[in-house]
Scaffold this active site. Structure first.
Site, short mmCIF file in Angstrom:
data_model
loop_
_atom_site.label_atom_id
_atom_site.label_comp_id
_atom_site.label_asym_id
_atom_site.label_seq_id
_atom_site.Cartn_x
_atom_site.Cartn_y
_atom_site.Cartn_z
N ASN A 119 0.83 -1.21 0.00
CA ASN A 119 0.00 0.00 0.00
C ASN A 119 0.86 1.25 0.00
O ASN A 119 0.60 2.21 -0.74
CB ASN A 119 -0.92 0.01 1.23
CG ASN A 119 -1.99 -1.06 1.14
OD1 ASN A 119 -2.28 -1.57 0.06
ND2 ASN A 119 -2.57 -1.41 2.28
N GLY B 95 2.59 1.81 -3.33
CA GLY B 95 1.64 2.34 -4.30
C GLY B 95 1.42 3.83 -4.09
O GLY B 95 1.41 4.62 -5.04
N ARG C 223 2.38 7.00 -6.57
CA ARG C 223 1.40 7.99 -7.06
C ARG C 223 1.84 9.41 -6.76
O ARG C 223 1.70 10.31 -7.58
CB ARG C 223 0.02 7.73 -6.43
CG ARG C 223 -0.73 6.60 -7.07
CD ARG C 223 -2.21 6.64 -6.74
NE ARG C 223 -2.48 6.53 -5.31
CZ ARG C 223 -2.42 5.41 -4.61
NH1 ARG C 223 -2.10 4.28 -5.21
NH2 ARG C 223 -2.68 5.40 -3.32
N ALA D 261 11.90 0.56 7.02
CA ALA D 261 12.60 0.29 8.28
C ALA D 261 12.72 -1.22 8.39
O ALA D 261 11.89 -1.89 8.99
CB ALA D 261 11.81 0.88 9.45
N TYR E 67 7.54 -12.51 11.04
CA TYR E 67 8.25 -11.23 11.11
C TYR E 67 9.43 -11.22 10.13
O TYR E 67 9.55 -10.33 9.29
CB TYR E 67 8.73 -10.96 12.53
CG TYR E 67 9.36 -9.60 12.70
CD1 TYR E 67 8.58 -8.45 12.62
CD2 TYR E 67 10.73 -9.46 12.92
CE1 TYR E 67 9.15 -7.19 12.75
CE2 TYR E 67 11.30 -8.20 13.05
CZ TYR E 67 10.51 -7.08 12.97
OH TYR E 67 11.08 -5.84 13.09
N TYR F 299 9.87 -2.24 -6.88
CA TYR F 299 9.35 -0.90 -7.23
C TYR F 299 10.48 0.00 -7.74
O TYR F 299 10.29 0.82 -8.63
CB TYR F 299 8.63 -0.26 -6.05
CG TYR F 299 7.14 -0.59 -6.04
CD1 TYR F 299 6.71 -1.87 -5.70
CD2 TYR F 299 6.19 0.36 -6.39
CE1 TYR F 299 5.35 -2.19 -5.71
CE2 TYR F 299 4.84 0.06 -6.39
CZ TYR F 299 4.42 -1.22 -6.05
OH TYR F 299 3.09 -1.53 -6.06
N GLN G 67 11.19 -1.47 -11.33
CA GLN G 67 10.10 -1.32 -12.31
C GLN G 67 9.65 0.12 -12.50
O GLN G 67 9.25 0.51 -13.58
CB GLN G 67 8.89 -2.15 -11.90
CG GLN G 67 9.11 -3.63 -12.14
CD GLN G 67 7.83 -4.44 -11.98
OE1 GLN G 67 6.74 -3.89 -11.92
NE2 GLN G 67 7.96 -5.74 -11.93
N THR H 299 17.78 -1.68 18.80
CA THR H 299 17.86 -0.27 19.20
C THR H 299 17.09 -0.07 20.50
O THR H 299 16.08 -0.74 20.74
CB THR H 299 17.28 0.61 18.07
OG1 THR H 299 18.07 0.40 16.90
CG2 THR H 299 17.32 2.09 18.43
N ARG I 249 10.98 -6.55 25.12
CA ARG I 249 12.33 -6.55 24.58
C ARG I 249 13.33 -6.49 25.72
O ARG I 249 13.01 -6.10 26.83
CB ARG I 249 12.47 -5.42 23.58
CG ARG I 249 11.44 -5.69 22.47
CD ARG I 249 11.41 -4.68 21.42
NE ARG I 249 12.72 -4.57 20.83
CZ ARG I 249 13.22 -3.41 20.42
NH1 ARG I 249 12.51 -2.31 20.56
NH2 ARG I 249 14.39 -3.37 19.88
N1 UDP Z 1 15.84 -11.88 26.32
C1 UDP Z 1 16.04 -12.28 27.63
N2 UDP Z 1 15.13 -11.91 28.58
C2 UDP Z 1 14.04 -11.12 28.29
C3 UDP Z 1 13.86 -10.69 26.95
C4 UDP Z 1 14.78 -11.09 25.99
O1 UDP Z 1 17.02 -12.98 27.94
O2 UDP Z 1 13.26 -10.82 29.23
C5 UDP Z 1 16.84 -12.26 25.30
C6 UDP Z 1 16.24 -12.90 24.05
O3 UDP Z 1 16.11 -14.30 24.21
C7 UDP Z 1 17.27 -12.53 23.00
C8 UDP Z 1 17.82 -11.18 23.47
O4 UDP Z 1 17.47 -11.09 24.85
O5 UDP Z 1 18.33 -13.48 22.99
C9 UDP Z 1 17.24 -9.99 22.72
O6 UDP Z 1 15.83 -10.10 22.72
P1 UDP Z 1 14.90 -8.99 22.08
O7 UDP Z 1 13.52 -9.57 22.02
O8 UDP Z 1 15.08 -7.70 22.80
O9 UDP Z 1 15.49 -8.76 20.61
P2 UDP Z 1 15.77 -9.76 19.38
O10 UDP Z 1 15.77 -11.19 19.88
O11 UDP Z 1 14.72 -9.49 18.41
O12 UDP Z 1 17.13 -9.38 18.93
#
Ligand code: UDP
Length: 221
Positions: free
Chosen positions: A6, A9, A13, A21, A52, A66, A69, A82, A93
């Site tokens: 989307n 496109g 336009r 990203a 993902y 894109y 073409q 990050t 994370r």
């Molecule tokens: N991880 C961990 N404890 C947590 C969350 C993540 O040990 O509570 C570990 C996870 O298994 C991975 C690393 O930290 O090896 C980074 O995980 P994250 O999800 O932040 O990023 P990604 O795996 O996508 O790099």
């Protein structure tokens, strides 16, 4: 991926330059180290992370189609882990999880033995890298890695977070998620050459900023 179509496109336009990203996840559980942009990756197509990883890989493909073409000016940045202020406290994370756990005195949840590594980039450095990429000429499409090449194990990260928060939290070990990459480190040669950019903020400094942010947030301030 549908979102990518989307947006492509729309960009076509209105004749807009468009950024994808993308992510270090396109390299999967990499067999080469550090990961350069010419590496095609090692991704399980049917595992729990696949939607993902493969979604992002497919989005990159669409961007380059894109470009080929329609000569749409595209920029593809492969963003490595990050972190920084304004992360969500419960996004799962590792940096946000460890900091919130340490500040609350809860156990720090290390997945696996904590020997897996990641290379953590402070948000301000990433923003500068993306801004520079967007200012390059149309022939500069990427993909280009953006991240920080200083690599740490998850155990090292946990120790730093405990130290900088003066926390009494203990480590607890939980099962490693399936297909969790063992190691990850960007090769930044291309970014340095094309963008005259490299990250400036060391993990210790970035963590201190991020901890200060979470302290304010958790205090309700
Ligand atoms: N991880 C961990 N404890 C947590 C969350 C993540 O040990 O509570 C570990 C996870 O298994 C991975 C690393 O930290 O090896 C980074 O995980 P994250 O999800 O932040 O990023 P990604 O795996 O996508 O790099």
């Amino acid at each position: 991926m549908h979102g990518a179509i989307n947006m492509l496109g729309l960009a076509k336009r209105v004749k807009a330059k468009i950024l994808q990203a993308s992510t270090s996840e396109v390299y999967g559980d990499p067999e080469v180290h550090p990961q350069g942009e010419e590496y095609w990756g090692h991704v399980n197509p049917v595992g729990p992370r696949s939607c993902y990883d493969e979604g992002k890989r497919c989005a990159e493909t669409l961007f380059f189609d894109y470009w080929r073409q329609h000569e749409l000016p595209i920029k593809v940045a492969r963003i490595f882990n990050t972190y920084g202020p304004r992360m969500q406290p419960n996004d799962g994370r590792v940096v946000s999880s460890f900091i919130v756990q340490a500040l609350k005195g809860d156990p720090i949840t290390v997945f696996g033995d904590g020997g897996q590594s990641r290379s953590f980039c402070y948000v301000d450095d990433l923003v500068e890298g993306i801004t520079r990429l967007m200012l390059t000429g149309d022939s500069c499409t990427g993909p280009v890695n953006l991240g920080n090449s200083s690599e740490f194990t998850i155990l090292e990260l946990a120790e730093k977070v405990i130290k900088f928060t003066n926390s009494r939290s203990k480590l607890i070990f939980k099962p490693l998620p399936q297909d969790d990459p063992r190691q990850r480190q960007p090769d930044l040669s291309r970014a340095k050459a094309l963008l005259e950019w490299q990250p400036k903020v060391a993990l210790d400094d970035g963590l201190k900023e991020t901890i200060a942010y979470f302290k304010r947030t958790l205090d309700g301030g």
